[in-house]
Design a protein around this motif. Structure first.
Motif, PDB file in Angstrom:
ATOM      1  N   LEU A 175       0.826  -1.200   0.000  1.00  5.09           N
ATOM      2  CA  LEU A 175       0.000   0.000   0.000  1.00  5.09           C
ATOM      3  C   LEU A 175       0.862   1.253   0.000  1.00  5.09           C
ATOM      4  O   LEU A 175       0.619   2.190  -0.780  1.00  5.09           O
ATOM      5  N   ASN A 176       1.888   1.280   0.835  1.00  5.52           N
ATOM      6  CA  ASN A 176       2.781   2.437   0.873  1.00  5.52           C
ATOM      7  C   ASN A 176       3.522   2.627  -0.438  1.00  5.52           C
ATOM      8  O   ASN A 176       3.762   3.758  -0.866  1.00  5.52           O
ATOM      9  N   ALA A 177       3.901   1.530  -1.091  1.00  4.71           N
ATOM     10  CA  ALA A 177       4.593   1.630  -2.376  1.00  4.71           C
ATOM     11  C   ALA A 177       3.682   2.244  -3.444  1.00  4.71           C
ATOM     12  O   ALA A 177       4.111   3.115  -4.212  1.00  4.71           O
ATOM     13  N   TRP A 178       2.441   1.808  -3.504  1.00  6.71           N
ATOM     14  CA  TRP A 178       1.510   2.367  -4.490  1.00  6.71           C
ATOM     15  C   TRP A 178       1.192   3.826  -4.190  1.00  6.71           C
ATOM     16  O   TRP A 178       1.090   4.652  -5.107  1.00  6.71           O
ATOM     17  N   GLY A 189       2.881  25.753 -13.568  1.00  6.82           N
ATOM     18  CA  GLY A 189       3.567  26.133 -12.337  1.00  6.82           C
ATOM     19  C   GLY A 189       2.620  26.196 -11.153  1.00  6.82           C
ATOM     20  O   GLY A 189       2.947  25.739 -10.055  1.00  6.82           O
ATOM     21  N   VAL A 190       1.428  26.761 -11.383  1.00  3.68           N
ATOM     22  CA  VAL A 190       0.430  26.817 -10.305  1.00  3.68           C
ATOM     23  C   VAL A 190      -0.032  25.407  -9.937  1.00  3.68           C
ATOM     24  O   VAL A 190      -0.148  25.070  -8.750  1.00  3.68           O
ATOM     25  N   VAL A 191      -0.272  24.577 -10.953  1.00  3.34           N
ATOM     26  CA  VAL A 191      -0.687  23.190 -10.687  1.00  3.34           C
ATOM     27  C   VAL A 191       0.419  22.437  -9.951  1.00  3.34           C
ATOM     28  O   VAL A 191       0.153  21.702  -8.978  1.00  3.34           O
ATOM     29  N   ALA A 192       1.668  22.613 -10.386  1.00  4.87           N
ATOM     30  CA  ALA A 192       2.793  21.930  -9.733  1.00  4.87           C
ATOM     31  C   ALA A 192       2.939  22.374  -8.280  1.00  4.87           C
ATOM     32  O   ALA A 192       3.156  21.547  -7.387  1.00  4.87           O
ATOM     33  N   THR A 193       2.799  23.668  -8.039  1.00  6.62           N
ATOM     34  CA  THR A 193       2.901  24.179  -6.672  1.00  6.62           C
ATOM     35  C   THR A 193       1.797  23.609  -5.793  1.00  6.62           C
ATOM     36  O   THR A 193       2.051  23.184  -4.660  1.00  6.62           O
ATOM     37  N   ALA A 194       0.576  23.582  -6.326  1.00  5.72           N
ATOM     38  CA  ALA A 194      -0.543  23.021  -5.559  1.00  5.72           C
ATOM     39  C   ALA A 194      -0.314  21.540  -5.270  1.00  5.72           C
ATOM     40  O   ALA A 194      -0.574  21.070  -4.152  1.00  5.72           O
ATOM     41  N   CYS A 195       0.168  20.794  -6.249  1.00  5.79           N
ATOM     42  CA  CYS A 195       0.415  19.361  -6.049  1.00  5.79           C
ATOM     43  C   CYS A 195       1.500  19.121  -5.009  1.00  5.79           C
ATOM     44  O   CYS A 195       1.355  18.259  -4.136  1.00  5.79           O
ATOM     45  N   VAL A 196       2.582  19.874  -5.096  1.00  4.19           N
ATOM     46  CA  VAL A 196       3.671  19.712  -4.129  1.00  4.19           C
ATOM     47  C   VAL A 196       3.195  20.069  -2.720  1.00  4.19           C
ATOM     48  O   VAL A 196       3.485  19.352  -1.757  1.00  4.19           O
ATOM     49  N   LEU A 197       2.455  21.169  -2.595  1.00  4.03           N
ATOM     50  CA  LEU A 197       1.940  21.547  -1.277  1.00  4.03           C
ATOM     51  C   LEU A 197       0.971  20.506  -0.732  1.00  4.03           C
ATOM     52  O   LEU A 197       0.975  20.210   0.470  1.00  4.03           O
ATOM     53  N   PHE A 198       0.145  19.931  -1.599  1.00  2.00           N
ATOM     54  CA  PHE A 198      -0.792  18.901  -1.180  1.00  2.00           C
ATOM     55  C   PHE A 198      -0.056  17.665  -0.663  1.00  2.00           C
ATOM     56  O   PHE A 198      -0.402  17.114   0.390  1.00  2.00           O
ATOM     57  N   VAL A 199       0.979  17.239  -1.383  1.00  4.61           N
ATOM     58  CA  VAL A 199       1.745  16.063  -0.955  1.00  4.61           C
ATOM     59  C   VAL A 199       2.508  16.367   0.342  1.00  4.61           C
ATOM     60  O   VAL A 199       2.551  15.530   1.257  1.00  4.61           O
ATOM     61  N   LEU A 200       3.089  17.561   0.442  1.00  7.29           N
ATOM     62  CA  LEU A 200       3.807  17.913   1.672  1.00  7.29           C
ATOM     63  C   LEU A 200       2.864  17.981   2.868  1.00  7.29           C
ATOM     64  O   LEU A 200       3.238  17.587   3.977  1.00  7.29           O
ATOM     65  N   ALA A 201       1.649  18.473   2.664  1.00  9.24           N
ATOM     66  CA  ALA A 201       0.670  18.510   3.757  1.00  9.24           C
ATOM     67  C   ALA A 201       0.311  17.093   4.196  1.00  9.24           C
ATOM     68  O   ALA A 201       0.178  16.823   5.392  1.00  9.24           O
ATOM     69  N   GLY A 202       0.172  16.182   3.254  1.00  8.09           N
ATOM     70  CA  GLY A 202      -0.110  14.789   3.597  1.00  8.09           C
ATOM     71  C   GLY A 202       1.041  14.145   4.347  1.00  8.09           C
ATOM     72  O   GLY A 202       0.826  13.393   5.312  1.00  8.09           O
ATOM     73  N   TYR A 259       3.240  15.742   6.207  1.00 10.97           N
ATOM     74  CA  TYR A 259       3.269  16.351   7.532  1.00 10.97           C
ATOM     75  C   TYR A 259       2.210  15.726   8.437  1.00 10.97           C
ATOM     76  O   TYR A 259       2.481  15.425   9.607  1.00 10.97           O
ATOM     77  N   LYS A 260       1.020  15.529   7.884  1.00 13.13           N
ATOM     78  CA  LYS A 260      -0.058  14.924   8.670  1.00 13.13           C
ATOM     79  C   LYS A 260       0.317  13.506   9.100  1.00 13.13           C
ATOM     80  O   LYS A 260       0.104  13.115  10.247  1.00 13.13           O
ATOM     81  N   GLU A 261       0.904  12.748   8.182  1.00  5.87           N
ATOM     82  CA  GLU A 261       1.315  11.378   8.505  1.00  5.87           C
ATOM     83  C   GLU A 261       2.415  11.371   9.561  1.00  5.87           C
ATOM     84  O   GLU A 261       2.413  10.536  10.472  1.00  5.87           O
ATOM     85  N   ALA A 262       3.349  12.312   9.474  1.00  8.88           N
ATOM     86  CA  ALA A 262       4.421  12.386  10.467  1.00  8.88           C
ATOM     87  C   ALA A 262       3.869  12.755  11.843  1.00  8.88           C
ATOM     88  O   ALA A 262       4.311  12.210  12.865  1.00  8.88           O
ATOM     89  N   ARG A 263       2.912  13.667  11.884  1.00 10.03           N
ATOM     90  CA  ARG A 263       2.295  14.036  13.163  1.00 10.03           C
ATOM     91  C   ARG A 263       1.543  12.860  13.775  1.00 10.03           C
ATOM     92  O   ARG A 263       1.605  12.629  14.975  1.00 10.03           O
ATOM     93  N   GLN A 264       0.812  12.118  12.945  1.00 12.49           N
ATOM     94  CA  GLN A 264       0.075  10.962  13.460  1.00 12.49           C
ATOM     95  C   GLN A 264       1.029   9.884  13.950  1.00 12.49           C
ATOM     96  O   GLN A 264       0.774   9.243  14.971  1.00 12.49           O
ATOM     97  N   ALA A 265       2.135   9.682  13.247  1.00 17.42           N
ATOM     98  CA  ALA A 265       3.124   8.697  13.689  1.00 17.42           C
ATOM     99  C   ALA A 265       3.747   9.130  15.010  1.00 17.42           C
ATOM    100  O   ALA A 265       4.017   8.300  15.881  1.00 17.42           O
ATOM    101  N   GLU A 266       3.966  10.429  15.181  1.00 10.56           N
ATOM    102  CA  GLU A 266       4.531  10.930  16.424  1.00 10.56           C
ATOM    103  C   GLU A 266       3.555  10.748  17.581  1.00 10.56           C
ATOM    104  O   GLU A 266       3.951  10.415  18.700  1.00 10.56           O
ATOM    105  N   LEU A 267       2.273  10.944  17.328  1.00 12.45           N
ATOM    106  CA  LEU A 267       1.268  10.766  18.385  1.00 12.45           C
ATOM    107  C   LEU A 267       1.080   9.296  18.746  1.00 12.45           C
ATOM    108  O   LEU A 267       0.725   8.984  19.881  1.00 12.45           O
ATOM    109  N   ARG A 268       1.294   8.388  17.787  1.00 13.88           N
ATOM    110  CA  ARG A 268       1.139   6.955  18.053  1.00 13.88           C
ATOM    111  C   ARG A 268       2.373   6.342  18.700  1.00 13.88           C
ATOM    112  O   ARG A 268       2.324   5.216  19.179  1.00 13.88           O
TER     113      ARG A 268
END
Length: 133
Positions: A50-53, A85-98, A100-109
């Protein structure tokens, strides 16, 4: 000179089309494979698959617009460069937000750190067996 410019324009246009096809088909296909692997396999083995996909989907999701932006900038397509450029920026920010969220959840667990050796807890209402107390 004109023939070289049109040939270069045709090649870059085909590359942009190929990147768009990869982006519009590759990301949903990777996400579909992740869902299928999550529903059909063993839970422990499935986590790695799942993580690989999901990682493949994130890479395609971010790299294709970034490459398209670079091609547009290099070939002088200003309006398309801004759009990609706008699409690329939005995509990169979206992935970085995900991420960050995963890292925070891993830290809480994460379990709390173990107590130091020789730790002695005193409880109210009783005798203290701790040294020095």
């Amino acid at each position: 000179m004109k023939a070289e410019e049109t040939e270069s324009s045709n090649v870059s246009g085909m590359v942009l089309g190929l990147l768009a096809i990869i982006w519009f088909i590759g990301v949903p296909l990777c996400l579909f494979q992740a869902i299928v692997s999550a529903l059909t396999r063993d839970a422990e083995l499935d986590r790695g698959v799942l993580n690989a996909w999901l990682a493949a989907a994130a890479v395609i999701f971010t790299v294709a617009p970034v490459l398209a932006t670079g091609i547009c900038v290099f070939t002088g397509r200003v309006v398309r460069a801004w759009i990609f450029g706008v699409v690329a920026t939005a995509c990169v920010l979206f992935v970085l937000a995900g991420l960050y969220k995963e890292a925070r959840q891993a830290e809480l667990r994460r379990p709390p750190p173990p107590l130091p050796s020789g730790y002695c807890a005193e409880y109210s209402g009783g005798d203290s067996d701790c040294p020095g107390g």
